[in-house]
Every structure is written in structure tokens, then in C-alpha cells.
Motif scaffolding. Structure first.
Motif, PDB file in Angstrom:
ATOM      1  N   ALA A   1      12.172   6.206   3.334  1.00  0.00           N
ATOM      2  CA  ALA A   1      13.521   6.545   3.776  1.00  0.00           C
ATOM      3  C   ALA A   1      14.461   6.575   2.574  1.00  0.00           C
ATOM      4  N   THR A   2      15.480   7.387   2.679  1.00  0.00           N
ATOM      5  CA  THR A   2      16.526   7.402   1.655  1.00  0.00           C
ATOM      6  C   THR A   2      17.859   7.085   2.320  1.00  0.00           C
ATOM      7  N   LEU A   3      18.502   6.025   1.865  1.00  0.00           N
ATOM      8  CA  LEU A   3      19.854   5.731   2.359  1.00  0.00           C
ATOM      9  C   LEU A   3      20.821   5.520   1.199  1.00  0.00           C
ATOM     10  N   GLY A   4      21.939   6.206   1.282  1.00  0.00           N
ATOM     11  CA  GLY A   4      22.933   6.107   0.225  1.00  0.00           C
ATOM     12  C   GLY A   4      22.313   6.392  -1.132  1.00  0.00           C
ATOM     13  N   GLY A   5      21.379   7.321  -1.164  1.00  0.00           N
ATOM     14  CA  GLY A   5      20.726   7.698  -2.408  1.00  0.00           C
ATOM     15  C   GLY A   5      19.609   6.757  -2.841  1.00  0.00           C
ATOM     16  N   GLN A   6      19.382   5.674  -2.094  1.00  0.00           N
ATOM     17  CA  GLN A   6      18.345   4.694  -2.447  1.00  0.00           C
ATOM     18  C   GLN A   6      17.045   5.000  -1.709  1.00  0.00           C
ATOM     19  N   ARG A   7      15.973   5.189  -2.446  1.00  0.00           N
ATOM     20  CA  ARG A   7      14.667   5.361  -1.803  1.00  0.00           C
ATOM     21  C   ARG A   7      14.110   3.996  -1.441  1.00  0.00           C
ATOM     22  N   CYS A   8      13.564   3.889  -0.245  1.00  0.00           N
ATOM     23  CA  CYS A   8      13.007   2.604   0.182  1.00  0.00           C
ATOM     24  C   CYS A   8      11.944   2.817   1.248  1.00  0.00           C
ATOM     25  N   MET A   9      11.335   1.717   1.681  1.00  0.00           N
ATOM     26  CA  MET A   9      10.432   1.741   2.838  1.00  0.00           C
ATOM     27  C   MET A   9      11.192   1.102   3.983  1.00  0.00           C
ATOM     28  N   LEU A  10      11.379   1.860   5.051  1.00  0.00           N
ATOM     29  CA  LEU A  10      12.136   1.324   6.179  1.00  0.00           C
ATOM     30  C   LEU A  10      11.186   1.076   7.346  1.00  0.00           C
ATOM     31  N   ILE A  11      11.291  -0.126   7.904  1.00  0.00           N
ATOM     32  CA  ILE A  11      10.392  -0.544   8.988  1.00  0.00           C
ATOM     33  C   ILE A  11      11.238  -1.177  10.086  1.00  0.00           C
ATOM     34  N   GLY A  12      10.861  -0.945  11.334  1.00  0.00           N
ATOM     35  CA  GLY A  12      11.619  -1.610  12.392  1.00  0.00           C
ATOM     36  C   GLY A  12      11.025  -1.399  13.775  1.00  0.00           C
ATOM     37  N   MET A  13      11.598  -2.100  14.734  1.00  0.00           N
ATOM     38  CA  MET A  13      11.129  -2.004  16.117  1.00  0.00           C
ATOM     39  C   MET A  13      11.896  -0.929  16.872  1.00  0.00           C
ATOM     40  N   VAL A  14      11.167  -0.223  17.721  1.00  0.00           N
ATOM     41  CA  VAL A  14      11.749   0.829  18.557  1.00  0.00           C
ATOM     42  C   VAL A  14      11.802   0.316  19.992  1.00  0.00           C
ATOM     43  N   LYS A  15      12.974   0.382  20.598  1.00  0.00           N
ATOM     44  CA  LYS A  15      13.067  -0.046  21.999  1.00  0.00           C
ATOM     45  C   LYS A  15      13.056   1.148  22.952  1.00  0.00           C
TER      46      LYS A  15
ATOM     47  N   LEU B   1       2.278  -0.877   0.434  1.00  0.00           N
ATOM     48  CA  LEU B   1       2.421   0.441  -0.182  1.00  0.00           C
ATOM     49  C   LEU B   1       3.722   0.497  -0.984  1.00  0.00           C
ATOM     50  N   ALA B   2       4.776   0.002  -0.381  1.00  0.00           N
ATOM     51  CA  ALA B   2       6.079  -0.029  -1.056  1.00  0.00           C
ATOM     52  C   ALA B   2       6.000  -0.854  -2.336  1.00  0.00           C
ATOM     53  N   GLU B   3       5.292  -1.964  -2.252  1.00  0.00           N
ATOM     54  CA  GLU B   3       5.171  -2.845  -3.415  1.00  0.00           C
ATOM     55  C   GLU B   3       4.501  -2.121  -4.586  1.00  0.00           C
ATOM     56  N   ARG B   4       3.488  -1.316  -4.272  1.00  0.00           N
ATOM     57  CA  ARG B   4       2.763  -0.605  -5.339  1.00  0.00           C
ATOM     58  C   ARG B   4       3.675   0.348  -6.096  1.00  0.00           C
ATOM     59  N   TYR B   5       4.653   0.906  -5.383  1.00  0.00           N
ATOM     60  CA  TYR B   5       5.518   1.887  -6.029  1.00  0.00           C
ATOM     61  C   TYR B   5       6.917   1.358  -6.296  1.00  0.00           C
ATOM     62  N   GLY B   6       7.054   0.037  -6.204  1.00  0.00           N
ATOM     63  CA  GLY B   6       8.329  -0.577  -6.557  1.00  0.00           C
ATOM     64  C   GLY B   6       9.482  -0.204  -5.633  1.00  0.00           C
TER      65      GLY B   6
ATOM     66  N   GLU C   1       2.106 -13.042   3.547  1.00  0.00           N
ATOM     67  CA  GLU C   1       2.125 -11.973   2.536  1.00  0.00           C
ATOM     68  C   GLU C   1       3.551 -11.625   2.109  1.00  0.00           C
ATOM     69  N   MET C   2       4.468 -11.623   3.055  1.00  0.00           N
ATOM     70  CA  MET C   2       5.843 -11.242   2.730  1.00  0.00           C
ATOM     71  C   MET C   2       6.487 -12.238   1.761  1.00  0.00           C
ATOM     72  N   ALA C   3       6.007 -13.486   1.837  1.00  0.00           N
ATOM     73  CA  ALA C   3       6.552 -14.507   0.929  1.00  0.00           C
ATOM     74  C   ALA C   3       6.293 -14.132  -0.525  1.00  0.00           C
ATOM     75  N   ALA C   4       5.265 -13.325  -0.764  1.00  0.00           N
ATOM     76  CA  ALA C   4       4.851 -13.063  -2.152  1.00  0.00           C
ATOM     77  C   ALA C   4       5.054 -11.614  -2.600  1.00  0.00           C
ATOM     78  N   LEU C   5       5.618 -10.765  -1.763  1.00  0.00           N
ATOM     79  CA  LEU C   5       5.800  -9.359  -2.149  1.00  0.00           C
ATOM     80  C   LEU C   5       6.769  -9.254  -3.324  1.00  0.00           C
ATOM     81  N   GLU C   6       6.412  -8.418  -4.286  1.00  0.00           N
ATOM     82  CA  GLU C   6       7.194  -8.370  -5.534  1.00  0.00           C
ATOM     83  C   GLU C   6       8.230  -7.254  -5.560  1.00  0.00           C
ATOM     84  N   VAL C   7       8.727  -6.899  -4.401  1.00  0.00           N
ATOM     85  CA  VAL C   7       9.851  -5.952  -4.326  1.00  0.00           C
ATOM     86  C   VAL C   7      10.917  -6.559  -3.403  1.00  0.00           C
ATOM     87  N   PRO C   8      12.164  -6.109  -3.551  1.00  0.00           N
ATOM     88  CA  PRO C   8      13.228  -6.665  -2.696  1.00  0.00           C
ATOM     89  C   PRO C   8      12.967  -6.364  -1.217  1.00  0.00           C
TER      90      PRO C   8
END
Ligand SMILES: [Zn+2]
Lengths: 279, 318
Positions: B100-114, B143-148, B181-188
Motif C-alpha cells: 500500500a502507498t499512503l501519503g507517499g509512503q510505501r508499506c505493507m498494510l494488513i487488517g481485518m475486514v468486517k 515479506l515486508a521485512e525482507r524489503y524494508g 515473531e512480531m516482537a523481533a521484526l526488523e521494520v517499523p
């Protein structure tokens, strides 16, 4: 609740005197003396009754080698929680008086057939073995000790889940304890989880199911949601053996089911494979 | 649809709508009445929303018109490339994610769908993920972690699904694995609780460096109804349980469980989704920019410290 219930043995003089008890597994009458000598396991059907932390430590740790950590860590009442029946503060005080514990887990270091390990033992008698601030802190400190000393961490779970009375703070103990486990993983320090009856909710959904090796006692009830909640949700009856250790073994979430009488030697054997130093 | 505590507001709102429809000539008298009614609604809304009980807040968090994940994605992201499947079992429609891209920032976006319509709700299992949902989320995070790429997790779920297959496929293990695993992920990792933060089901994607929560979202160890059924032996005491559990954003901020409250307009996100979504986007982008400057090691260390210091216990003298 212990299985020595007078209600199930009502009308039986010998049972009332405590000479024998009715096994909740097979309903047969067993001499109390025989049950005790058999590690609280039914000699007829192998039903494993719940143990107190003391009984568990006596069973697993070499005599005279246990050193307890942080026994002073105790509950507070951060939410000032009061429900329909009374206050958390009162319930916690009662649990402390009943068990002699300050929290639902005892942690420390000790030897298993000569190998020094860090161990945690939950006790279901203390507020259903629930996970809350003090429990989480003790587990984290034990994991950090294991990391520092490069010793295996063995954790016996017995819990109904997160302690509601500490609300969101209890929920966060799941993340806190798993953060500790994650450090052990990274450092290749063995973490062995042993699930005993029962292991549910916030405990099964955190440290109890992510052992390098997951063991379980026979017939223990282990799951995420309670059986009744699931039946109400799906409106179907569940199989009789649903959420037993054996069921989890079948579905791939337990490495092995180990009889109580063999647990100590089993742990020792596993440790011999997972130790990089001692070949 | 209006909530109980909003009934008076809704009545005046209805009156305004009626008057506006009636009054084509716009007589000065009508105009004045309309203006005064509008002012009245504004002050009533402000008052009602400043005195919400936790149980009122639960109703807002579950409101049918509250913005859902798809609304946030549409409103916040210039691009969203959904990525499907956990590579083991299937593709959980209750948990989605992608580039996903928000405000020009590329990221991995994850969430629940109701889901909003009945069909959508059924398809997304009312926002209750199965184990494959948590495993898909973890796959995408790795996957996000691999690509920062920074990770953004949007939380809105009543619970992880309590079903037979969910248990058989390891609901507990799937959540536990994510926490570990999330405790150790090396991306924000930026977490936003937008609606319902339902217990372990929410936490399964909610370990992060910045935990944000919308003003009228709730986050709880157990749904108030469930807590009432167990501790009050009466599910109807849910309002009491909601009080006791301290599940609102203010309480969570006080406990150090969240880092920031994203404000909603008075009257809630369901009255003004655009403003809410814009505020959410601003907060996410600001936090991404801030956290991107933190090196991987510091990121993981600070996340660890943040979670391990949560807890209130004492040192008893015995
Ligand atoms: Zn038996």
C-alpha cells in the motif's frame, strides 16, 4: 477444582472418610493412598489429575536443587475491579491464603538429572492459573535469566487464560511473554512448553504453544476458545475427544504426549539433544 | 440508525432534515429556526459525546456506519495491491493485506475486514479471522521485512473465530506465533485500533512500535458480554463489565498500552468518516516517518522494552 469432590462420592461412607475417591476419568473407585503413590494418576484409566506447583517441582527437579525466583512478585488491583460477586482484591487475597502463592506461577532454577534449567510451573488453584501482570513479569524474568545463563527454559502451563480482572493489562502479558520467548529463539536457547490440564485462551495463544518442543500430559484439555463458546457459535456438537492432548497431537500441535511418570527422564533426554555445549 | 444515547440528537437532526426539505422559499423565520436547530445539534452532540460511558463507546465502535478497513484503504491509500493466501491452507477473507502507498509512503498494510452488506459480512466471517488469516498476516509481514517496508496493522475484530476448524488448524498457535515473531521484526510496525480490539484476536496483529487507537474504539481482554456472563453470571450486565474492564482509549493510554489517540469528530466517525480517515492517515504517515529513522536494532530493542514494561504488580514482603 480438584477431583476429590465429596459431591461425587456422596452416600459412600468410605469415600466420605477419604479412603477412596471416584476417578473423573473412568468413574471407578480408587484408594486415595494408591492414587497418591501413583502421582495422582488413575491406575485404571491413566487419568492425570492436576498437580500443585510443589508436587510438580518435586516430580521434575532433583531434590534440594530448586532456587525460586521473584517469589515476592504479587498482584495489585490496577483496574480497581469489582464484579457481581465482589472485588478482585478480595479474590486475590483468598487465592493467596489458599495456595500460599503470591501469583499463579512459580519460577526458578533447578536440576533435571543434573542439568541445570530454568523452570516455570503454573498452578491452577491460584485464580484458575490465570495470566496477569505478576504472572507475565515472572515468566519474562525467568526467560531473561535463561537467556543470560544460556540455560533451557521449561514451562508447565495450567491456565484458563488471561485474568479478566486486570483487563487489557492481562492481554498485554501475552505479547510480553512471547517477546521473552522470541529472544530465546534468536539465541538458540531451548524453550520447552509442557501443557497440562487445562491450557486455554490467552495462555495457549501465547507462550504455551510456541515451544521448540511442545509436550502435553495425557488427556489434558487444551484449546483457544472454550467448548461451550464454540458449540454456541457453530451450533453443532463437538467430538468427544475435541481439544484433548490426543486431539492436538493428531492435528499437529503437540510433539509428544508424555506420561507423568516419564516426564522428567523425557525432558532430560530432549535437553541432551538441544544442548550445543555438552555433546 | 441511531444509538440510544443519541436519540435526542437524532430527533433534532430529523427535524432539520424535514424543515430543509419543506422550506423551499427560505423565509427568514425558517432560516433562523434552522440555524438555531443546527447550533443545538452541535452543542447536544458535543455534550453527549463528552459524557459517553464505556458501554456507549462499545456501541459506537460497533456502529453500522463506522468506517471499515475498505473505507480506510479507499480513503488513505493511493495504491493497494492486495496479496492473498497463507500458502498452507487458504485465503482468509476476514484478514487481508497487501502493498500500500499512503501519503507517499510505501508499506505493507494488513487488517481485518468486517463487511457492510449481509453478503460481505458472511464472506468476511464478521471480521473474525481463522488461523490462516493470522498466518497470511505473518507471511506478509516477513515479506515486508525482507524489503524494508514498514508494516501498518489496522485492527477491527470482535474476536478470533471460535470454530471447530479454527481450533483444529491451531488458532492458539497462529496467534502465539505472530506475537513471538512480531516482537523481533526488523521494520517499523504501526498498529491502529480502528473499531473493536477483540482480545487475542486483535493482539495477533497488534504488536508494534506505535500503537494508535481511534477516540471511540475499544480494546479489551474479553468482550463485555462475555465477561458479564462469566463474572456477573448475566450477559445483560455488559455495561457494568464494560465499565469495570476499562476498555476505552483514555484508559489504555493511561496504562501505557497505547501511544496515541487519533481524534474523531464529536459525534463519532460514523457521522464524519472523511475527517476520521484523514486524521488516521496523518497519524500513520507521521509515525512511519518517525520510525523509519530508527535503526533495526534500536527498533526491536525499544519494542521489546515497550511491551515488557507493561504490567502492574507489587513486591510483597512475606
Ligand atoms: Zn480412572
Amino acid at each position: 477444582m480438584g477431583w476429590f469432590t465429596t459431591s461425587s462420592t456422596k452416600g459412600d461412607k468410605n469415600a466420605a472418610k477419604g479412603l477412596f475417591v471416584v476417578c473423573p476419568g473412568c468413574k471407578s473407585h480408587i484408594f486415595e493412598e494408591e492414587r497418591k503413590n501413583n502421582l495422582k494418576v488413575c491406575p485404571k484409566c491413566n487419568h492425570h489429575d492436576r498437580l500443585t506447583y510443589k508436587e510438580r517441582l518435586d516430580l521434575i527437579i532433583d531434590p534440594g536443587t530448586f532456587r525460586e525466583f521473584n517469589s515476592h512478585i504479587s498482584t495489585t488491583d490496577p483496574l480497581e475491579f469489582v464484579d457481581g460477586k465482589g472485588s478482585y482484591a478480595d479474590k486475590a487475597a483468598q487465592a493467596k491464603a489458599k495456595t500460599g502463592m503470591n501469583e499463579a506461577i512459580v519460577t526458578g532454577s533447578g536440576n533435571i538429572n543434573g542439568i541445570r534449567v530454568v523452570i516455570g510451573v503454573m498452578d491452577f488453584r491460584f485464580l484458575g492459573g490465570s495470566l496477569a501482570s505478576g504472572t507475565g513479569e515472572k515468566i519474562l524474568l525467568a526467560a531473561e535469566h535463561a537467556l543470560r545463563m544460556k540455560r533451557a527454559f521449561i514451562l508447565f502451563s495450567a491456565s484458563g487464560g488471561a485474568r479478566m480482572h486486570e483487563g487489557i493489562i492481562s492481554l498485554m502479558q501475552m505479547a510480553k511473554t512471547c517477546a521473552g520467548i522470541s529472544k530465546l529463539n534468536k539465541a538458540n536457547i531451548p524453550y520447552i512448553s509442557v501443557m497440562t490440564d487445562p491450557t486455554f485462551g490467552g495462555v495457549s495463544a501465547s507462550y504455551a504453544t510456541v515451544g521448540d518442543i511442545n509436550l502435553a500430559e495425557p488427556g489434558a484439555m487444551i484449546g483457544f476458545a472454550g467448548r461451550r463458546v464454540i458449540e454456541q457459535t457453530i451450533k453443532q456438537k463437538l467430538p468427544k475427544d475435541f481439544q484433548t492432548s490426543e486431539y492436538l497431537l493428531d492435528h499437529g500441535f503437540v510433539d509428544a504426549i508424555v506420561n507423568r511418570s516419564e516426564m522428567k527422564d523425557y525432558l532430560h533426554n530432549v535437553l541432551m539433544y538441544c544442548s550445543r555445549k555438552k555433546a | 440508525m441511531s444509538l440510544d444515547f443519541e436519540k435526542e440528537i437524532a430527533d433534532v437532526e430529523k427535524r432539520i432534515a424535514e424543515l430543509s426539505a419543506l422550506d423551499k422559499s427560505r423565509s427568514p423565520k425558517r432560516k433562523a429556526e434552522l440555524t438555531s436547530l443546527k447550533r443545538k445539534v452541535k452543542s447536544m452532540t458535543k455534550k453527549v459525546y463528552s459524557e459517553l460511558s464505556p458501554w456507549d463507546t462499545v456501541q459506537i465502535a460497533r456502529h453500522a456506519d463506522r468506517p471499515l478497513l475498505r473505507d480506510f484503504i479507499d480513503g488513505m491509500c493511493s495504491e493497494f495491491l492486495e496479496l492473498h493466501g497463507d500458502r498452507h491452507q487458504g485465503d482468509d477473507k476476514a484478514m487481508i493485506g497487501g502493498f500500500a502507498t499512503l501519503g507517499g509512503q510505501r508499506c505493507m498494510l494488513i487488517g481485518m475486514v468486517k463487511g457492510r452488506s449481509v453478503e460481505e459480512k458472511v464472506e468476511s466471517n464478521f471480521g473474525m479471522p481463522n488461523p490462516e488469516g493470522y498466518r497470511k498476516a505473518l507471511r506478509l509481514m516477513k515479506l515486508a521485512e525482507r524489503y524494508g517496508l514498514p508494516i501498518v496493522c489496522m485492527v477491527d475484530t470482535p474476536a478470533a473465530y471460535p470454530g471447530r476448524e479454527a481450533e483444529e488448524r491451531g488458532q492458539a498457535e497462529a496467534i502465539a506465533r505472530n506475537l513471538t515473531e512480531m516482537a523481533a521484526l526488523e521494520v517499523p510496525i504501526i498498529v491502529v485500533v480502528t473499531g473493536e480490539g477483540g482480545s487475542g484476536g486483535a493482539l495477533g496483529i497488534a504488536v508494534g512500535d506505535a500503537i494508535l487507537m481511534l477516540r471511540y474504539a475499544v480494546y479489551s481482554v474479553i468482550p463485555p458480554e462475555g465477561c458479564a456472563a462469566i463474572l456477573w453470571r448475566d450477559a445483560a450486565k455488559a455495561a457494568d463489565a464494560a465499565d469495570a474492564l476499562k476498555i476505552t482509549a483514555d484508559s489504555l493510554l493511561e496504562f501505557g498500552v497505547i501511544d496515541e489517540i487519533v481524534d474523531e469528530p464529536a459525534g463519532g466517525a460514523h457521522r464524519d468518516p472523511e475527517t476520521t480517515i484523514a486524521a488516521t492517515q496523518e497519524a500513520i504517515v507521521r509515525n512511519i516517518k518517525k520510525l523509519k529513522r530508527r535503526g533495526a536494532k534500536r527498533l526491536v530493542d525499544q519494542r521489546y522494552n515497550k511491551f515488557v514494561k507493561i504490567g502492574r504488580f507489587k513486591h510483597a514482603r512475606s
